[in-house]
Design an enzyme around this catalytic site. Structure first.
Site, PDB file in Angstrom:
ATOM      1  N   GLY A  93     -40.794  21.973  33.522  1.00  0.00           N
ATOM      2  CA  GLY A  93     -40.326  20.961  34.474  1.00  0.00           C
ATOM      3  C   GLY A  93     -40.291  21.536  35.879  1.00  0.00           C
ATOM      4  O   GLY A  93     -40.522  22.735  36.080  1.00  0.00           O
TER       5      GLY A  93
ATOM      6  N   GLY B 169     -34.610  23.555  32.645  1.00  0.00           N
ATOM      7  CA  GLY B 169     -34.017  22.399  33.311  1.00  0.00           C
ATOM      8  C   GLY B 169     -33.441  21.426  32.296  1.00  0.00           C
ATOM      9  O   GLY B 169     -33.381  21.711  31.094  1.00  0.00           O
ATOM     10  N   ALA B 170     -33.006  20.264  32.782  1.00  0.00           N
ATOM     11  CA  ALA B 170     -32.493  19.210  31.897  1.00  0.00           C
ATOM     12  C   ALA B 170     -32.621  17.865  32.600  1.00  0.00           C
ATOM     13  O   ALA B 170     -32.709  17.800  33.832  1.00  0.00           O
ATOM     14  CB  ALA B 170     -31.037  19.472  31.540  1.00  0.00           C
ATOM     15  N   ASP B 171     -32.633  16.813  31.803  1.00  0.00           N
ATOM     16  CA  ASP B 171     -32.698  15.457  32.364  1.00  0.00           C
ATOM     17  C   ASP B 171     -31.308  14.874  32.563  1.00  0.00           C
ATOM     18  O   ASP B 171     -31.086  14.105  33.496  1.00  0.00           O
ATOM     19  CB  ASP B 171     -33.540  14.570  31.444  1.00  0.00           C
TER      20      ASP B 171
ATOM     21  N   GLY C 292     -37.981  15.228  29.244  1.00  0.00           N
ATOM     22  CA  GLY C 292     -38.680  14.370  30.215  1.00  0.00           C
ATOM     23  C   GLY C 292     -40.110  14.833  30.440  1.00  0.00           C
ATOM     24  O   GLY C 292     -41.008  14.019  30.671  1.00  0.00           O
ATOM     25  N   GLY C 293     -40.317  16.136  30.330  1.00  0.00           N
ATOM     26  CA  GLY C 293     -41.673  16.686  30.495  1.00  0.00           C
ATOM     27  C   GLY C 293     -42.419  16.781  29.175  1.00  0.00           C
ATOM     28  O   GLY C 293     -43.559  17.257  29.138  1.00  0.00           O
TER      29      GLY C 293
ATOM     30  N   GLU D 290     -39.003  23.935  23.678  1.00  0.00           N
ATOM     31  CA  GLU D 290     -37.789  24.285  24.432  1.00  0.00           C
ATOM     32  C   GLU D 290     -36.616  24.497  23.474  1.00  0.00           C
ATOM     33  O   GLU D 290     -35.829  25.427  23.633  1.00  0.00           O
ATOM     34  CB  GLU D 290     -37.448  23.177  25.433  1.00  0.00           C
TER      35      GLU D 290
ATOM     36  N   LYS E 296     -28.263  15.382  37.890  1.00  0.00           N
ATOM     37  CA  LYS E 296     -28.324  15.513  36.433  1.00  0.00           C
ATOM     38  C   LYS E 296     -26.973  15.403  35.698  1.00  0.00           C
ATOM     39  O   LYS E 296     -26.952  14.907  34.571  1.00  0.00           O
ATOM     40  CB  LYS E 296     -29.034  16.813  36.042  1.00  0.00           C
TER      41      LYS E 296
HETATM   42  C1  5RP Z   1     -39.131  19.178  29.976  1.00  0.00           C
HETATM   43  C2  5RP Z   1     -37.691  19.130  30.285  1.00  0.00           C
HETATM   44  C3  5RP Z   1     -37.289  19.378  31.695  1.00  0.00           C
HETATM   45  O1  5RP Z   1     -36.472  20.492  31.733  1.00  0.00           O
HETATM   46  C4  5RP Z   1     -36.563  18.184  32.228  1.00  0.00           C
HETATM   47  O2  5RP Z   1     -37.414  17.056  32.110  1.00  0.00           O
HETATM   48  C5  5RP Z   1     -36.128  18.357  33.687  1.00  0.00           C
HETATM   49  O3  5RP Z   1     -37.243  18.396  34.513  1.00  0.00           O
HETATM   50  P1  5RP Z   1     -37.104  18.541  36.086  1.00  0.00           P
HETATM   51  O4  5RP Z   1     -36.573  19.904  36.347  1.00  0.00           O
HETATM   52  O5  5RP Z   1     -38.516  18.339  36.595  1.00  0.00           O
HETATM   53  O6  5RP Z   1     -36.177  17.456  36.564  1.00  0.00           O
HETATM   54  O7  5RP Z   1     -36.848  18.938  29.447  1.00  0.00           O
HETATM   55  O8  5RP Z   1     -39.382  18.831  28.640  1.00  0.00           O
END
Ligand code: 5RP
Length: 237
Positions: free
Chosen positions: A29, A84-86, A98-99, A105, A123
């Site tokens: 991400g 990261g996290a959503d 999200g990615g 992960e 977040k």
């Molecule tokens: C990918 C993830 C990412 O960590 C999550 O989507 C956050 O992405 P970003 O840092 O672009 O906001 O879980 O699978």
């Protein structure tokens, strides 16, 4: 405020957890990508670490930035993961994926000694579910799996119950994960009991993995424009 500066500040703060000799899980991400780039700088300055990427995109970035990688099959200990996290709740539960990299992960986070989550201020949430929950499913029978997920969302008391197949760059074709699977995005809106929903989803045969990360994070770093907020597991809020 620029989200990018906040993400970079969170990523830079995560460098404090890096020590020579560590094997480090590299998340996926935009926020995790900042960490990989900063780690690459550290390596060029002499830091001795090995990276384990959680996606092919992160593998390519780590190779480009000079972070040495190690094959997961050869690793006996993962000292640290930075990802990261959503969404993040105050019990350290997360929505991720999200990615589309949630399976790798989660495998890597579940094996790590210390999981550091980096994010900007968009977040943290009071209750998980506003971000559609990514669920990696086997392509075989995915419409049956989607129906079973729909039923589980209702049973779990989620306010939303829409389950949609994620599409890729070409809108007519499904998004395919690095593992050759599909992603279903479940619009839960609000998840009353994330741990219970996690167990219910895991029990569906076609579900490979879901994006609820329960009790996996140890440290959460929320980046701001000029500073960061660090939550450590076990600290009083
Ligand atoms: C990918 C993830 C990412 O960590 C999550 O989507 C956050 O992405 P970003 O840092 O672009 O906001 O879980 O699978």
């Amino acid at each position: 405020m620029s989200d990018d500066i906040a993400k970079i500040n969170a990523a830079a703060a995560a460098l404090d957890y890096v020590e020579d000799g560590m094997t480090i899980g590299l998340g996926t991400g935009s926020t995790a990508a900042h960490f990989v780039r900063l780690l690459g700088e550290r390596v060029r300055q002499g830091a001795v670490v090995l990276g384990v990427p959680t996606s092919e995109a992160t593998r390519a970035l780590a190779e480009a930035t000079g972070v040495p990688l190690v094959d997961l099959a050869r690793v006996t200990q993962i000292h640290l993961v930075v990802d990261g996290a959503d969404e993040i709740d105050h019990d350290f539960n997360l929505i991720k994926g999200g990615g589309g990299a949630l399976l790798r992960e989660k495998i890597i986070a579940s094996a790590a000694d210390h999981v550091v989550i980096i994010a900007d201020q968009s977040k943290p949430v009071q209750r998980l579910g506003g971000f559609p929950l990514p669920i990696e499913v086997a392509p075989f029978g995915f419409t049956i799996t989607a129906r079973q997920i729909f039923e589980v969302l209702r049973e779990a008391g989620c306010a939303g119950d829409e389950v949609t197949l994620r599409h890729g760059a070409q809108p007519t074709l499904p998004f395919i994960t690095d593992n050759g699977n599909f992603i279903l995005d479940a619009a839960c809106k609000s998840i009353p009991d994330p741990a219970a929903l996690a167990d219910m989803l895991s029990a569906i045969p076609g579900v490979i993995e879901h994006g609820l990360f329960i009790e996996l994070a140890h440290t959460i770093i929320i980046g701001g424009e000029d500073d960061v907020e660090v939550w450590e597991e076990g600290d009083d809020e």
